[in-house]
Motif scaffolding. Structure first.
Motif, PDB file in Angstrom:
ATOM      1  N   LYS A 108     -23.137   5.119   3.159  1.00  0.00           N
ATOM      2  CA  LYS A 108     -22.806   5.702   1.864  1.00  0.00           C
ATOM      3  C   LYS A 108     -21.893   4.744   1.101  1.00  0.00           C
ATOM      4  O   LYS A 108     -20.767   4.495   1.529  1.00  0.00           O
ATOM      5  N   ASP A 109     -22.374   4.184   0.019  1.00  0.00           N
ATOM      6  CA  ASP A 109     -21.553   3.292  -0.796  1.00  0.00           C
ATOM      7  C   ASP A 109     -20.860   4.155  -1.855  1.00  0.00           C
ATOM      8  O   ASP A 109     -21.429   4.493  -2.880  1.00  0.00           O
ATOM      9  N   VAL A 110     -19.596   4.507  -1.561  1.00  0.00           N
ATOM     10  CA  VAL A 110     -18.904   5.516  -2.361  1.00  0.00           C
ATOM     11  C   VAL A 110     -18.188   4.865  -3.546  1.00  0.00           C
ATOM     12  O   VAL A 110     -17.651   3.772  -3.430  1.00  0.00           O
ATOM     13  N   SER A 111     -18.173   5.546  -4.686  1.00  0.00           N
ATOM     14  CA  SER A 111     -17.445   5.015  -5.836  1.00  0.00           C
ATOM     15  C   SER A 111     -15.965   5.359  -5.717  1.00  0.00           C
ATOM     16  O   SER A 111     -15.558   6.163  -4.889  1.00  0.00           O
TER      17      SER A 111
ATOM     18  N   ASN B 139       0.834  -1.209   0.000  1.00  0.00           N
ATOM     19  CA  ASN B 139       0.000   0.000   0.000  1.00  0.00           C
ATOM     20  C   ASN B 139       0.864   1.253   0.000  1.00  0.00           C
ATOM     21  O   ASN B 139       1.918   1.280   0.626  1.00  0.00           O
ATOM     22  N   VAL B 140       0.398   2.291  -0.681  1.00  0.00           N
ATOM     23  CA  VAL B 140       1.100   3.563  -0.579  1.00  0.00           C
ATOM     24  C   VAL B 140       0.590   4.287   0.665  1.00  0.00           C
ATOM     25  O   VAL B 140      -0.474   3.976   1.196  1.00  0.00           O
ATOM     26  N   ALA B 141       1.391   5.265   1.148  1.00  0.00           N
ATOM     27  CA  ALA B 141       0.987   6.032   2.319  1.00  0.00           C
ATOM     28  C   ALA B 141      -0.305   6.789   2.024  1.00  0.00           C
ATOM     29  O   ALA B 141      -0.577   7.136   0.872  1.00  0.00           O
ATOM     30  N   ALA B 142      -1.094   7.032   3.058  1.00  0.00           N
ATOM     31  CA  ALA B 142      -2.385   7.693   2.857  1.00  0.00           C
ATOM     32  C   ALA B 142      -2.209   9.065   2.221  1.00  0.00           C
ATOM     33  O   ALA B 142      -3.025   9.505   1.404  1.00  0.00           O
ATOM     34  N   SER B 143      -1.099   9.745   2.564  1.00  0.00           N
ATOM     35  CA  SER B 143      -0.905  11.092   2.021  1.00  0.00           C
ATOM     36  C   SER B 143      -0.540  11.044   0.533  1.00  0.00           C
ATOM     37  O   SER B 143      -0.609  12.057  -0.152  1.00  0.00           O
ATOM     38  N   ALA B 144      -0.141   9.851   0.033  1.00  0.00           N
ATOM     39  CA  ALA B 144       0.220   9.746  -1.377  1.00  0.00           C
ATOM     40  C   ALA B 144      -0.984   9.419  -2.246  1.00  0.00           C
ATOM     41  O   ALA B 144      -0.891   9.451  -3.474  1.00  0.00           O
ATOM     42  N   ALA B 145      -2.117   9.074  -1.625  1.00  0.00           N
ATOM     43  CA  ALA B 145      -3.308   8.766  -2.407  1.00  0.00           C
ATOM     44  C   ALA B 145      -3.927  10.066  -2.916  1.00  0.00           C
ATOM     45  O   ALA B 145      -3.934  11.077  -2.211  1.00  0.00           O
ATOM     46  N   ILE B 146      -4.415  10.024  -4.136  1.00  0.00           N
ATOM     47  CA  ILE B 146      -5.008  11.217  -4.719  1.00  0.00           C
ATOM     48  C   ILE B 146      -6.286  11.564  -3.962  1.00  0.00           C
ATOM     49  O   ILE B 146      -7.096  10.676  -3.672  1.00  0.00           O
ATOM     50  N   PRO B 147      -6.469  12.842  -3.607  1.00  0.00           N
ATOM     51  CA  PRO B 147      -7.673  13.196  -2.843  1.00  0.00           C
ATOM     52  C   PRO B 147      -8.949  12.966  -3.641  1.00  0.00           C
ATOM     53  O   PRO B 147      -8.929  12.928  -4.866  1.00  0.00           O
ATOM     54  N   LYS B 148     -10.034  12.820  -2.909  1.00  0.00           N
ATOM     55  CA  LYS B 148     -11.323  12.598  -3.565  1.00  0.00           C
ATOM     56  C   LYS B 148     -11.915  13.900  -4.092  1.00  0.00           C
ATOM     57  O   LYS B 148     -12.805  13.880  -4.936  1.00  0.00           O
TER      58      LYS B 148
ATOM     59  N   ASN C 146     -18.828  13.004  -2.567  1.00  0.00           N
ATOM     60  CA  ASN C 146     -20.122  13.524  -2.128  1.00  0.00           C
ATOM     61  C   ASN C 146     -21.132  13.576  -3.258  1.00  0.00           C
ATOM     62  O   ASN C 146     -22.294  13.901  -3.054  1.00  0.00           O
ATOM     63  N   ILE C 147     -20.677  13.301  -4.462  1.00  0.00           N
ATOM     64  CA  ILE C 147     -21.591  13.300  -5.603  1.00  0.00           C
ATOM     65  C   ILE C 147     -21.893  11.873  -6.054  1.00  0.00           C
ATOM     66  O   ILE C 147     -23.033  11.496  -6.277  1.00  0.00           O
ATOM     67  N   PHE C 148     -20.815  11.082  -6.160  1.00  0.00           N
ATOM     68  CA  PHE C 148     -20.975   9.755  -6.755  1.00  0.00           C
ATOM     69  C   PHE C 148     -21.021   8.666  -5.682  1.00  0.00           C
ATOM     70  O   PHE C 148     -20.028   8.038  -5.361  1.00  0.00           O
ATOM     71  N   TYR C 149     -22.195   8.485  -5.099  1.00  0.00           N
ATOM     72  CA  TYR C 149     -22.362   7.420  -4.110  1.00  0.00           C
ATOM     73  C   TYR C 149     -23.802   6.912  -4.170  1.00  0.00           C
ATOM     74  O   TYR C 149     -24.684   7.568  -4.708  1.00  0.00           O
ATOM     75  N   ASN C 150     -23.997   5.732  -3.614  1.00  0.00           N
ATOM     76  CA  ASN C 150     -25.353   5.222  -3.449  1.00  0.00           C
ATOM     77  C   ASN C 150     -25.646   5.117  -1.971  1.00  0.00           C
ATOM     78  O   ASN C 150     -24.766   4.765  -1.181  1.00  0.00           O
ATOM     79  N   LEU C 151     -26.869   5.438  -1.596  1.00  0.00           N
ATOM     80  CA  LEU C 151     -27.242   5.289  -0.197  1.00  0.00           C
ATOM     81  C   LEU C 151     -27.829   3.905   0.021  1.00  0.00           C
ATOM     82  O   LEU C 151     -28.774   3.502  -0.653  1.00  0.00           O
ATOM     83  N   ILE C 152     -27.190   3.140   0.928  1.00  0.00           N
ATOM     84  CA  ILE C 152     -27.778   1.865   1.314  1.00  0.00           C
ATOM     85  C   ILE C 152     -28.153   2.017   2.769  1.00  0.00           C
ATOM     86  O   ILE C 152     -27.297   1.962   3.650  1.00  0.00           O
ATOM     87  N   GLY C 153     -29.416   2.264   3.041  1.00  0.00           N
ATOM     88  CA  GLY C 153     -29.822   2.621   4.390  1.00  0.00           C
ATOM     89  C   GLY C 153     -29.160   3.939   4.760  1.00  0.00           C
ATOM     90  O   GLY C 153     -29.309   4.945   4.070  1.00  0.00           O
TER      91      GLY C 153
END
Lengths: 375, 319
Positions: free
Chosen positions: A201-204, A177-186, A191-198
């Motif tokens: 938030k099922d995020v893409s 795994n790469v460090a969390a700070s190396a991951a590209i931010p969302k 907050n736009i592309f997700y489905n609500l399951i109950g």
């Protein structure tokens, strides 16, 4: 009005190709399993929409690397070169960015992922530039050197992963795994592309990578069409002798255009493998990255035009995601690759189709002209 | 000595398919049609011929079956290459585009068909290898040479070499060959003396389809016992061999064996005590064939001899 007409005319071959390709795919489904063919077609056309906003996010996520490899191939096309080496450039770029992502944790905050991405781009650039250098100074055909560099890149990356303590996850035979700070931010896209399951938030998986890819496409568009440098590159692609005569340094054009093409593929690798939350992993296996070859398809479908390439990549990602939902209807997802292949094949007829359209419009104009003249 | 024999035998497995497919590409390009669909055609030829073996291997086996399968591979390859020929010759379309399309379609279609046709629904097509020849009678007894070329071998090796000789003869010693070459250099001039450029180009592409289809089967037989919709990029390597070989049969022959030899050493280095003792990791050995090819090319490509009209759609009006 005329501008719109011209624009429609220029994209009509691609549209016709897409329609015929999808229709042919429908016929294949009709033959292999008639009962579900129609719903299968709907599933393919719905693409990401099959699973709501999350699905759409997935489309954008899958489109990110192939926009960039498409740009890479298309950019080289413009200079009259065929970049079949996007695969190698991508994996080399991916490794460089993963290396930085894992080891350079001293970089603060956002700087980490940006540097990781740029190092990936740089590595891809070096890999692409090698092709250009060999072509310019040693007259080595760019297709053969790119094919060789694909394999050298793949085996080299495998070797480097296995011989590195920090990057190798022995248990899974892949990169760590790469460090969390190396991951590209969302960048708020979650907050736009997700489905609500109950309440969950099922995020893409979509992230800022897609925004970067689109911005890069626009930059490439400006570079090609609004700068002297871009003009020189295109001139070399059209007629190298004429441009040489006009004072363009051909060797420089070849080297720079391959370097930029390589950089784009390298960035594709970086954006792909720095995906949040912990990056994707390069598996140690002897397979060339398919995104590189998909780049060829994207560039061809987008007619090597940067903006066209964005839409072509989105379309291919759209039906690829759609294909994932075909299993329930008992179709193999490979139908999507067949459809994409057929679309590319039909787009090979574009010259013919465009000529038919042109001839038809010209005839109409001719009649109109004759009427005006009172004949 | 045993190691040397083993490497030479291995080299044949790698070199012969490359030789066949690159020769196919040569016919196509010498007629003026760039064929980057070689990879796809290999997959197509291998798929249908191995599907054939899979279906009839319970009734027959051995060399007869292999020869029948080879014919199937040739026909399948030719039929598939017609798609490329039609787009490139009749429709004057960009030859890179239709080639890329066929490369995408072939493996996807092979998986789709395999999973639809086979009862177990898997994409791998299994076959039983009954084709290996332990020792060729008489010839296998010759010292050294017999060990190298006539033991632990396949009939495909000899057919491959025969096809190389025929190709050379066809290209340089027959009227057909001269006409084919002229269509790849200056089609308008060829047309002006009454040669049908379209026909010659169809012939070139069909020959490439036949040889690439055959090459697909020849590649898969010795290295595996199932076909998984891939020929591991050998079509692209053959394209490299073709360019490395400067579009001439003799050089293609040497290029194929140079590359195949490197591959053989890379794949069997662990059996060679000297190389084993160096302690170099396997990935480095696997890179060597590609690096060596690049190095050779960097020193030998100064003047490239690609057919002049290769890749250019024929335009009758252009004189």
């Amino acid at each position: 009005m005329n501008k719109i007409k011209k624009w429609l005319l220029s994209i009509s071959p691609s549209l016709i190709a897409i329609l015929s390709g999808v229709f042919a795919g429908f016929i294949i489904m009709l033959i292999s399993n008639p009962a579900n063919a129609f719903s299968g077609l709907i599933v393919i056309l719905k693409g990401g929409w099959n699973s709501g906003m999350k699905g759409v996010g997935q489309v954008l996520y899958f489109a990110t690397p192939i926009i960039l490899t498409g740009l890479s191939v298309g950019f080289a096309f413009k200079t009259g070169m065929f970049n079949i080496g996007a695969s190698g450039q991508l994996v080399v770029g991916a490794l460089a960015s993963i290396y930085v992502g894992i080891n350079w944790t001293f970089l603060p905050g956002h700087l980490h992922w940006i540097v990781a991405m740029l190092m990936g781009t740089l590595a891809g650039m070096v890999w692409g530039m090698l092709v250009g250098l060999l072509k310019a100074y040693r007259n080595v055909n760019e297709v053969i050197s790119a094919i060789m560099l694909n394999y050298i890149g793949m085996y080299g990356v495998n070797y480097l992963i296995k011989s590195s303590n920090s990057m190798y996850d022995i248990l899974r035979n892949q990169t760590a795994n790469v460090a969390a700070s190396a991951a590209i931010p969302k960048a708020g896209l979650d907050n736009i592309f997700y489905n609500l399951i109950g309440k969950f938030k099922d995020v893409s998986s979509v992230n800022a990578g897609i925004i970067i890819a689109v911005v890069v496409a626009i930059i490439i568009h400006i570079l090609l069409n609004r700068t002297t440098f871009g003009y020189e590159l295109k001139a070399c692609g059209h007629n190298r002798y004429a441009s040489q005569y006009a004072g363009v340094n051909e060797n420089r054009a070849i080297i720079l255009s391959m370097a930029i093409a390589g950089a784009l593929s390298g960035m594709a690798g970086a954006l792909m493998f720095l995906a949040p939350p912990s990056g994707m992993h390069i598996h140690v296996q002897e397979v060339l990255a398919p995104q590189g070859f998909n780049g060829i398809a994207v560039a061809l479908l987008g007619l090597s035009h940067p903006i066209g390439i964005i839409f072509a990549a989105l379309f291919i990602a759209h039906i690829t995601v759609g294909g994932g939902y075909l299993q329930s209807l008992r179709y193999m997802r490979e139908i999507i690759d067949i459809i994409i292949g057929l679309i590319i094949y039909f787009s090979a007829f574009s010259l013919l189709m465009r000529n038919i359209v042109l001839r038809a419009t010209r005839k109409r104009k001719q009649y109109a002209g004759e009427e005006e003249a009172g004949v | 000595m045993d190691i040397l024999y083993f490497i030479v035998q291995q080299m044949m497995f790698f070199s012969i398919p490359l030789l066949l497919v690159a020769l196919g590409g040569m016919f196509s390009e010498r007629s003026g049609v760039v064929n980057i669909a070689l990879e796809g055609i290999m997959v197509w030829g291998a798929f249908f011929s191995i599907l054939f073996i899979n279906n009839v291997q319970h009734v027959m086996s051995g060399q007869g079956l292999l020869i029948l399968a080879m014919l199937i591979a040739i026909v399948a390859g030719m039929v598939f290459s017609l798609l490329h020929a039609y787009a490139a010759i009749n429709l004057s379309s960009d030859q890179t585009i239709s080639g890329t399309a066929l490369n995408m379609i072939a493996p996807a279609a092979a998986i789709y068909l395999a999973r639809s046709i086979q009862e177990n629904g898997v994409q791998q097509v299994q076959f039983i290898n009954t084709f290996r020849i332990e020792k060729v009678p008489f010839l296998g007894e010759i010292p050294v040479i017999g060990n190298m070329f006539f033991r632990n071998c396949y009939i495909t090796t000899y057919i491959g070499v025969a096809i190389f000789l025929i190709s050379y003869f066809l290209l340089y010693k027959t009227r057909f060959g001269l006409r084919l070459r002229s269509c790849g250099e200056h089609p308008q001039a060829a047309d002006s003396v009454g040669i049908n450029v379209y026909k010659m180009r169809y012939a070139g592409v069909l020959l490439s389809g036949a040889l690439a289809g055959l090459g697909g089967l020849v590649y898969v037989i010795p290295v595996s016992t199932n076909f998984n919709a891939t020929v591991s990029g050998y079509g692209f390597l053959a394209l490299a061999v073709l360019i490395f070989g400067q579009w001439t049969p003799k050089r293609i022959f040497f290029a194929a064996f140079f590359f195949g030899g490197m591959k053989a050493i890379a794949s069997s280095y662990s059996g060679i005590p000297f190389l084993q003792s160096l302690g170099i990791p396997s990935d480095i050995y696997k890179m060597i064939p590609y690096i060596a090819t690049l190095a050779v090319l960097a020193f030998s490509s100064k003047k490239s001899q690609a057919p002049r009209a290769s890749g250019v759609p024929y335009d009758k009006g252009l004189r």
